[in-house]
Write an enzyme that holds these catalytic residues in place. Structure first.
Site, short mmCIF file in Angstrom:
data_model
loop_
_atom_site.label_atom_id
_atom_site.label_comp_id
_atom_site.label_asym_id
_atom_site.label_seq_id
_atom_site.Cartn_x
_atom_site.Cartn_y
_atom_site.Cartn_z
N CYS A 1 -1.25 -4.49 7.67
CA CYS A 1 -0.79 -3.24 8.28
C CYS A 1 0.06 -3.50 9.53
CB CYS A 1 -1.97 -2.35 8.64
SG CYS A 1 -3.09 -2.08 7.24
N CYS B 1 0.82 -1.20 0.00
CA CYS B 1 0.00 0.00 0.00
C CYS B 1 0.85 1.25 0.00
CB CYS B 1 -0.86 0.02 1.24
SG CYS B 1 0.17 0.02 2.71
S1 FES Z 1 -3.12 0.25 4.35
FE1 FES Z 1 -1.00 0.53 4.40
S2 FES Z 1 -0.37 -0.07 6.34
FE2 FES Z 1 -2.51 -0.08 6.37
#
Ligand code: FES
Ligand SMILES: Cc1ncc(COP(=O)(O)O)c(C=O)c1O
Lengths: 399, 123
Positions: free
Chosen positions: B102, B33
């Site tokens: 995460c 992400c």
């Molecule tokens: S979406 Fe990137 S660490 Fe949570």
């Protein structure tokens, strides 16, 4: 609560609810039947059709009711592709997923698709459209206004080119109808998608405008409803509500556009006083209710959650994207780097919003941005970003 | 979608900010992400005496960052080294499926900060 996510959906107008209610109770007839009760439903549906046609300068018989914007886009693209001998489609790289995923599906089924790039404001270049045309082009599909950054595309010019080359032109006008003028004649449009829940109507209803004479295949077969293009007993109450919503939008558009543009400009001006922030989309060719901002060094989801705790509902972009981790395809297409796409925030204003709402947002936003920047390792630049992300990462397990 | 405990850590994060002259620094990025976390420690008598974090990331990343600093503080290096992403998730009452990754950030940066301290000490 201050609701500023009208691009995601709008509350159903009370007048719309009132118009719908009889069709959820005593006026329950099936429009296809012959007795009075049924004919009452048919008449209400045809009234709604005329109102929606009126909003875009179409003829009532050119309006096909669907279950929403997504279905309208699917019907337009697949329906035209299947009815054509030609195998090429031109679209843009910033379309809604309802168009993009449909194009990807068509690619798997023997079609070629050109995805046109956009400039840093999100504008498609009209010359690019013309250059992409081949002898095999069946359809051009360019959205009227983008749902994330609010940029208004040059559809009238694209329509002219499409007409000159005798190619069908579809536009996804889900975000523009009811907010800015849409005229299918003037814009040379063959097919146009609309969704009811973006114009203060109920969810799960939409329409596809199909110019008379357009060759198109049905995707849903059955009893031959909607001129054989979309079988299935019609969602009468939803359609009646959609019609009422269209009528109100037509009456109130001019004054509402002016009011919202002022609020939007005030919101943008105030928000850009925050350091390291910028506006995405075009400065003037943009929807009157859209303010799409980026704040460097912080992340959009945190902003949205914290705004929510402050009684403000805003979006990061497409509502679908809040289910995925990918950076927005629209922000990537306008040239933002991945780390820059993170801190995006979309305010889309609507009927309920007032000056006071905008001032309230502006009073809390700087503090929220500052709080997250205090948590962020990046304060002045992203210089270390890549190294932190790539080289140092050992166990990148995804589960 | 998030647990109350995560939201509490997200809204009132503990031990956030940069540390002057840390004994060890860990940083990790999440290629999934694009989120990034830094973690700083001070060590005294083989124990984590002070700990701080900086995170560029989602609410789950901020919440797990804050959580792990609370879990690690006061622990011996050996104990802290063993804190896994599952431990952090468990302490927070779980994460939504799309946010499970995460907690990688927090566990990775803590381990790296300790490794950084140990390698500096050797020199
Ligand atoms: S979406 Fe990137 S660490 Fe949570
Ligand atoms: C540009 C655009 N097209 C299509 C859609 C899909 O419409 P619906 O939600 O009615 O299926 C949306 C809604 O998010 C949109 O913004």
């Amino acid at each position: 609560m201050i609701y500023m996510d009208h691009a995601a959906t709008t509350p159903v107008d009370e007048r719309v609810v009132k118009a719908m209610l009889p069709y959820l109770s005593e006026k329950y007839g099936n429009p296809s039947s012959l007795y009075g009760l049924a004919q009452e439903a048919r008449k209400a549906m045809e009234d709604a059709r005329a109102k929606i046609a009126g909003l875009i300068n179409a003829k009532p018989e050119e309006i096909i009711f669907t279950s929403g914007g997504t279905e309208s886009d699917n019907l337009a693209l697949k329906g035209v592709a299947l009815a054509s001998k030609k195998k090429h489609i031109i679209t843009s790289s910033i379309e809604h997923h309802a168009v993009l995923k449909t194009c990807e599906w068509l690619e798997k089924h023997g079609f070629k698709v050109t995805y046109l790039p956009v400039d840093r404001y999100g504008l498609v270049k009209v010359e690019d459209v013309e250059k992409a045309i081949t002898k095999d082009t069946a359809l051009i599909s360019i959205m009227h206004a983008n749902n994330e950054i609010g940029t208004i595309e040059p559809v009238e010019e694209v329509g002219k080119i499409a007409e000159e080359h005798e190619i069908y032109f579809h536009t996804d006008a889900v975000q523009s109808v009811g907010k800015i003028p849409v005229d299918v004649e003037k814009m040379n449009i063959n097919l146009l998608s609309i969704s009811s829940h973006k114009i203060y109507g109920p969810k799960g209803v939409g329409a596809l405008y199909i110019r008379r004479g357009t060759r198109i295949e049905a995707l849903q077969h059955g009893g031959g409803h909607e001129r054989k293009l979309r079988s299935g007993t019609e969602n009468v109450s939803g359609i009646v509500g959609f019609g009422k919503a269209a009528e109100i939008a037509r009456q109130e558009m001019l004054s509402e556009t002016e009011r919202l543009s002022k609020l939007r400009d005030r919101l943008i001006e105030g928000a850009l006083k925050i350091e390291n922030s910028w506006l995405n989309g075009h400065p003037t060719k943009r929807l009157p209710n859209n303010a799409h901002l980026c704040f460097k060094f912080i992340e959009g989801e945190s902003l949205i959650l914290e705004l929510d705790f402050n009684g403000i509902a805003a979006g990061t972009g497409s509502a679908c994207s809040s289910r995925s981790l990918e950076p927005s395809h629209v922000l990537t297409a306008i040239g933002l780097r991945p780390e820059e796409t993170h801190g995006s925030l979309r305010f889309t204003l609507g009927r309920s919003n007032t000056d006071k709402d905008v001032e309230q947002v502006l009073s809390v936003l700087p503090g929220i941005v500052e709080r997250f920047r205090a948590i962020s390792p990046f304060k002045k630049d992203f210089r270390e970003y890549e190294s932190a992300l790539l080289k140092e990462h050992h166990s990148s397990g995804v589960d | 979608m998030y647990s109350d405990k995560l939201i509490e850590h997200f809204r009132n994060p503990k031990n956030m900010g940069r540390m002057e002259n840390p004994d060890g620094v860990g940083k990790a990025g999440n290629p999934v992400c694009g989120d990034v976390m830094y973690l700083y420690i001070k060590v005294k008598d083989n124990k984590i005496d002070d700990i701080k974090f900086e995170t560029f990331g989602c609410a789950a990343a901020i919440g797990t960052s804050s959580m792990i600093t609370e879990m690690a503080r006061g622990k011996t290096l050996e104990e802290a080294m063993k804190i896994s992403k599952q431990d952090v998730e468990g302490e927070l009452g779980g994460l939504p499926p799309i946010k499970r990754h995460c907690s990688n950030l927090a566990a990775d940066t803590l381990r790296k900060a300790i490794e950084d301290y140990l390698s500096k000490k050797k020199k």
